[in-house]
Design a protein around this motif. Sequence first.
Motif, PDB file in Angstrom:
ATOM      1  N   VAL A 189      -8.373  -4.769   5.131  1.00  0.00           N
ATOM      2  CA  VAL A 189      -7.971  -5.182   3.783  1.00  0.00           C
ATOM      3  C   VAL A 189      -6.536  -4.728   3.526  1.00  0.00           C
ATOM      4  O   VAL A 189      -6.235  -3.531   3.548  1.00  0.00           O
ATOM      5  N   LEU A 190      -5.666  -5.684   3.296  1.00  0.00           N
ATOM      6  CA  LEU A 190      -4.271  -5.385   2.991  1.00  0.00           C
ATOM      7  C   LEU A 190      -4.004  -5.321   1.501  1.00  0.00           C
ATOM      8  O   LEU A 190      -3.098  -4.614   1.052  1.00  0.00           O
ATOM      9  N   ALA A 227       3.305  -9.005   8.581  1.00  0.00           N
ATOM     10  CA  ALA A 227       2.137  -9.080   9.459  1.00  0.00           C
ATOM     11  C   ALA A 227       2.294  -8.122  10.635  1.00  0.00           C
ATOM     12  O   ALA A 227       3.295  -8.148  11.347  1.00  0.00           O
ATOM     13  N   ALA A 228       1.290  -7.268  10.811  1.00  0.00           N
ATOM     14  CA  ALA A 228       1.319  -6.307  11.910  1.00  0.00           C
ATOM     15  C   ALA A 228       0.594  -6.822  13.145  1.00  0.00           C
ATOM     16  O   ALA A 228       0.697  -6.211  14.218  1.00  0.00           O
ATOM     17  N   HIS A 247      -8.458 -10.573  -2.890  1.00  0.00           N
ATOM     18  CA  HIS A 247      -8.250  -9.647  -1.784  1.00  0.00           C
ATOM     19  C   HIS A 247      -7.710 -10.404  -0.573  1.00  0.00           C
ATOM     20  O   HIS A 247      -7.974 -11.601  -0.392  1.00  0.00           O
ATOM     21  N   LEU A 248      -6.955  -9.682   0.250  1.00  0.00           N
ATOM     22  CA  LEU A 248      -6.280 -10.244   1.420  1.00  0.00           C
ATOM     23  C   LEU A 248      -6.636  -9.415   2.638  1.00  0.00           C
ATOM     24  O   LEU A 248      -6.583  -8.185   2.592  1.00  0.00           O
ATOM     25  N   GLU A 249      -7.002 -10.090   3.744  1.00  0.00           N
ATOM     26  CA  GLU A 249      -7.383  -9.422   4.980  1.00  0.00           C
ATOM     27  C   GLU A 249      -6.541  -9.945   6.131  1.00  0.00           C
ATOM     28  O   GLU A 249      -6.145 -11.116   6.145  1.00  0.00           O
ATOM     29  N   ASP A 250      -6.296  -9.057   7.117  1.00  0.00           N
ATOM     30  CA  ASP A 250      -5.567  -9.502   8.299  1.00  0.00           C
ATOM     31  C   ASP A 250      -6.540 -10.079   9.322  1.00  0.00           C
ATOM     32  O   ASP A 250      -7.723 -10.293   9.042  1.00  0.00           O
ATOM     33  N   HIS A 265      -5.060 -14.855   8.967  1.00  0.00           N
ATOM     34  CA  HIS A 265      -5.232 -14.005   7.799  1.00  0.00           C
ATOM     35  C   HIS A 265      -6.035 -14.761   6.736  1.00  0.00           C
ATOM     36  O   HIS A 265      -5.915 -15.980   6.610  1.00  0.00           O
ATOM     37  N   LYS A 266      -6.829 -14.019   5.991  1.00  0.00           N
ATOM     38  CA  LYS A 266      -7.689 -14.630   4.973  1.00  0.00           C
ATOM     39  C   LYS A 266      -7.417 -13.998   3.614  1.00  0.00           C
ATOM     40  O   LYS A 266      -7.308 -12.775   3.503  1.00  0.00           O
TER      41      LYS A 266
END
Length: 216
Positions: free
Chosen positions: A76-77, A92-93, A68-71, A98-99
Amino acid sequence: MYSYHGTIRVLVQVLWAHLLCGWTFGSELTFELPDNAKQCFYEDITIGTKCTLEFQVVTGGHYDVDCHLEDADGTVLYKEMKKQYDSFTFTAAKNGTHKFCFSNEFSTFTHKTVYFDFQVGEDPPLFPNENRVTALTQMESACVSIHEALKSVIDYQTHFRLREGQGRSRAEDLNTRVAFWSIGEAFILLVVSISQVILLRSFFSDRKTTTTRVGS
């Protein structure tokens, strides 16, 4: 002489720019993920930057992992469960760190080997004046073509190295299973052979005892 030195200078510039692109833009890593474990990575990204996350499980179990990817705000992206490989591109917004994490918490005894490539931003132009109005020279166009071909070669090499590692892991696992199966078959064959010998000896022993009793 000037043309020769100019050609050498341009080629050196191509190789140096190619190396800088590989070092500056993106992270590439292969790591081991133990069972019941979770590993996270962090990347500072500015707003409007285009990024790509690509990963693949090289060895271990069913070759799957959670990702999983988080900003920067924890939104959660991207989130997938038990994926063998995947690729995700986003812009990227927000500014910030980012993690992205890989989890093997669903596995109780199998560790995994995971490869990922996190590309941040676009490659810079090979020449500072590449976006100029006038056309590139023949040498500059050839250098740009070589640069793109080198990037393709690196991508193919990475792909084939991963496939080779995965195939080797499967072959070693299959070889281990065949070895244990062969040992089990040999043990069963030995037990059956001893059992048959003991059974045949018991038949002859009983017959001899019966004959002796009748004669007496």
